[in-house]
Motif scaffolding. Structure first.
Motif, short mmCIF file in Angstrom:
data_model
loop_
_atom_site.label_atom_id
_atom_site.label_comp_id
_atom_site.label_asym_id
_atom_site.label_seq_id
_atom_site.Cartn_x
_atom_site.Cartn_y
_atom_site.Cartn_z
N THR A 48 0.84 -1.21 0.00
CA THR A 48 0.00 0.00 0.00
C THR A 48 0.87 1.26 0.00
O THR A 48 0.67 2.17 -0.81
CB THR A 48 -0.92 0.01 1.24
OG1 THR A 48 -1.60 -1.24 1.32
CG2 THR A 48 -1.94 1.13 1.14
N ARG A 49 1.85 1.28 0.89
CA ARG A 49 2.77 2.42 0.95
C ARG A 49 3.48 2.62 -0.37
O ARG A 49 3.61 3.74 -0.86
CB ARG A 49 3.83 2.18 2.03
CG ARG A 49 3.48 2.89 3.30
CD ARG A 49 4.65 2.93 4.27
NE ARG A 49 4.13 2.64 5.59
CZ ARG A 49 4.30 1.50 6.24
NH1 ARG A 49 5.03 0.52 5.70
NH2 ARG A 49 3.77 1.33 7.42
N ARG A 50 3.93 1.50 -0.96
CA ARG A 50 4.69 1.60 -2.20
C ARG A 50 3.82 2.19 -3.32
O ARG A 50 4.25 3.04 -4.08
CB ARG A 50 5.22 0.22 -2.62
CG ARG A 50 6.39 0.30 -3.57
CD ARG A 50 6.95 -1.08 -3.91
NE ARG A 50 7.18 -1.91 -2.73
CZ ARG A 50 6.76 -3.16 -2.59
NH1 ARG A 50 6.08 -3.75 -3.55
NH2 ARG A 50 7.04 -3.85 -1.51
N ALA A 51 2.57 1.73 -3.40
CA ALA A 51 1.67 2.24 -4.44
C ALA A 51 1.46 3.75 -4.28
O ALA A 51 1.47 4.49 -5.27
CB ALA A 51 0.33 1.51 -4.39
N LEU A 52 1.30 4.20 -3.05
CA LEU A 52 1.08 5.63 -2.81
C LEU A 52 2.35 6.42 -3.08
O LEU A 52 2.33 7.45 -3.77
CB LEU A 52 0.59 5.86 -1.37
CG LEU A 52 -0.78 5.25 -1.03
CD1 LEU A 52 -1.07 5.36 0.47
CD2 LEU A 52 -1.90 5.92 -1.83
N ASP A 53 3.48 5.94 -2.55
CA ASP A 53 4.75 6.65 -2.73
C ASP A 53 5.15 6.74 -4.19
O ASP A 53 5.59 7.78 -4.67
CB ASP A 53 5.87 5.97 -1.94
CG ASP A 53 5.68 6.15 -0.44
OD1 ASP A 53 4.82 6.98 -0.05
OD2 ASP A 53 6.36 5.45 0.33
N ALA A 54 5.01 5.62 -4.89
CA ALA A 54 5.48 5.56 -6.28
C ALA A 54 4.67 6.49 -7.18
O ALA A 54 5.15 6.93 -8.23
CB ALA A 54 5.39 4.13 -6.81
N THR A 55 3.44 6.79 -6.80
CA THR A 55 2.57 7.57 -7.68
C THR A 55 2.28 8.97 -7.15
O THR A 55 1.79 9.82 -7.88
CB THR A 55 1.22 6.85 -7.87
OG1 THR A 55 0.61 6.66 -6.59
CG2 THR A 55 1.42 5.49 -8.54
N GLY A 56 2.52 9.18 -5.86
CA GLY A 56 2.21 10.48 -5.28
C GLY A 56 0.71 10.69 -5.07
O GLY A 56 0.27 11.82 -4.84
N ILE A 57 -0.05 9.62 -5.15
CA ILE A 57 -1.50 9.74 -4.93
C ILE A 57 -1.76 9.90 -3.42
O ILE A 57 -1.18 9.18 -2.60
CB ILE A 57 -2.22 8.49 -5.48
CG1 ILE A 57 -2.22 8.50 -7.02
CG2 ILE A 57 -3.65 8.39 -4.96
CD1 ILE A 57 -2.98 9.66 -7.65
#
Ligand code: C2E
Ligand code: CA
Ligand code: CA
Ligand code: CA
Length: 279
Positions: A132-141
């Motif tokens: 979850t963290r990675r998805a948010l961090d990688a995209t800036g969402i």
């Protein structure tokens, strides 16, 4: 007798091994699907009545096989859970949904929160948090633009892990939804124990709601309870205008279902967002 006994036995083992072989082939194909990018997402809009404003979408996974056949999730999620591939699939879905939101933003489209389904069948709390963290961090969402839907039956099976997981996801800032609400064993007890943002009323109660006094009683009770506990409510599987009207009369204003829209290809959902009046 011996002969027929052996015959039966080999018949039995053959059918078992055939099934095992089939599963193995499917599992192999699913690994390839992950590697070769054969999975894709469709987006089913969520509507707020009475104005029918689109206030969110649920991302649903599909598998396009090399021959063009599109396989629905009901035909591979269970196998993915059993084989452990589900972690990779759910991570892929989360990252892809966030990437898509990012792409829409970069195209100047005002986005709405997108929810993803996460299986708890083989819950690995640290891995799920990391994904979850990675998805948010990688995209800036922003975390609040991502919602995670959990089904209550799976949560019930592992209450301590689920509690730890939900607390940490909350801390991250993502929204949490109970999927298929009303079909589990312990709906009420865990509503007292956990804090969700959204309850999704299971579509089995919504189907032909306007004709079933029993379903009406249950749905009204769920809505009353949900509102008293401060949850957002959304009914899934709304297929008829009569059912939408019944729900609206009861004060459940969030709706998802074929009456409003089927799940859409990303481009088609983007068109819906672009045509939406500014909030
Ligand atoms: P769900 O989470 O309850 O998703 C809603 C399902 O109901 C979707 O089927 C959707 O297309 C369908 N649906 C929407 N509106 C209506 C309606 O008005 N009438 C009827 N009869 N059906 C409607 P779908 O996409 O085939 O997904 C089936 C299930 O597969 C989902 O149920 C969810 O449990 C699972 N699933 C889907 N995508 C994922 C995923 O990315 N990860 C995981 N772990 N599970 C997923
Ligand atoms: Ca769902
Ligand atoms: Ca559901
Ligand atoms: Ca379901």
């Amino acid at each position: 007798a011996k002969q027929s006994g052996r015959g039966r036995f080999s018949y039995f083992t053959r059918s078992m091994s055939e099934r095992a072989e089939q599963r193995l082939a499917l599992e192999h194909a699913l690994r390839r699907a992950l590697q070769d990018d054969e999975l894709f997402l469709v987006y089913q809009p969520k509507f707020l009545l009475p104005g029918q404003r689109v206030f969110g979408a649920e991302a649903l996974v599909r598998w396009r096989q090399p021959d063009g056949t599109v396989v629905p999730p009901d035909q591979f999620i269970r196998l993915a859970e059993e084989s452990g591939l589900i972690h990779q699939i759910d991570e892929w879905v989360m990252l892809s949904a966030c990437r898509q939101m990012r792409a829409w933003q970069e195209a100047g489209i005002a986005i709405v929160p997108v929810s993803v389904n996460v299986s708890l069948a083989r819950l690995d709390v640290d891995r799920l948090l990391q994904g979850t963290r990675r998805a948010l961090d990688a995209t800036g969402i922003a975390a609040h633009m991502l919602e995670i839907e959990f089904t209550e039956s799976q949560m019930f099976a592992q209450q301590d892990l689920a509690r730890a997981l939900l607390a940490q996801l909350k801390e991250l800032g993502v929204s949490l939804a109970v999927d298929d609400f009303g079909t589990g064993y312990s709906s009420l007890s865990y509503l007292a124990a956990y804090e969700f943002d959204t309850l999704k009323i299971d579509r089995s109660f919504i189907h032909n709601l306007h004709e079933s006094a029993r379903h009406q009683a249950i749905v009204r009770a769920i809505i009353g309870l949900g509102h008293a506990l401060g949850y957002r409510l959304i009914a899934e599987g709304v297929e008829k205008i009569e059912d939408a009207q019944t729900l609206q009369n009861y004060g459940c204003l969030g709706m998802q279902g074929y009456f409003f829209s089927r799940p859409l290809a990303a481009e088609d959902f983007a068109a819906v967002l672009m045509n939406a009046p500014a909030p």
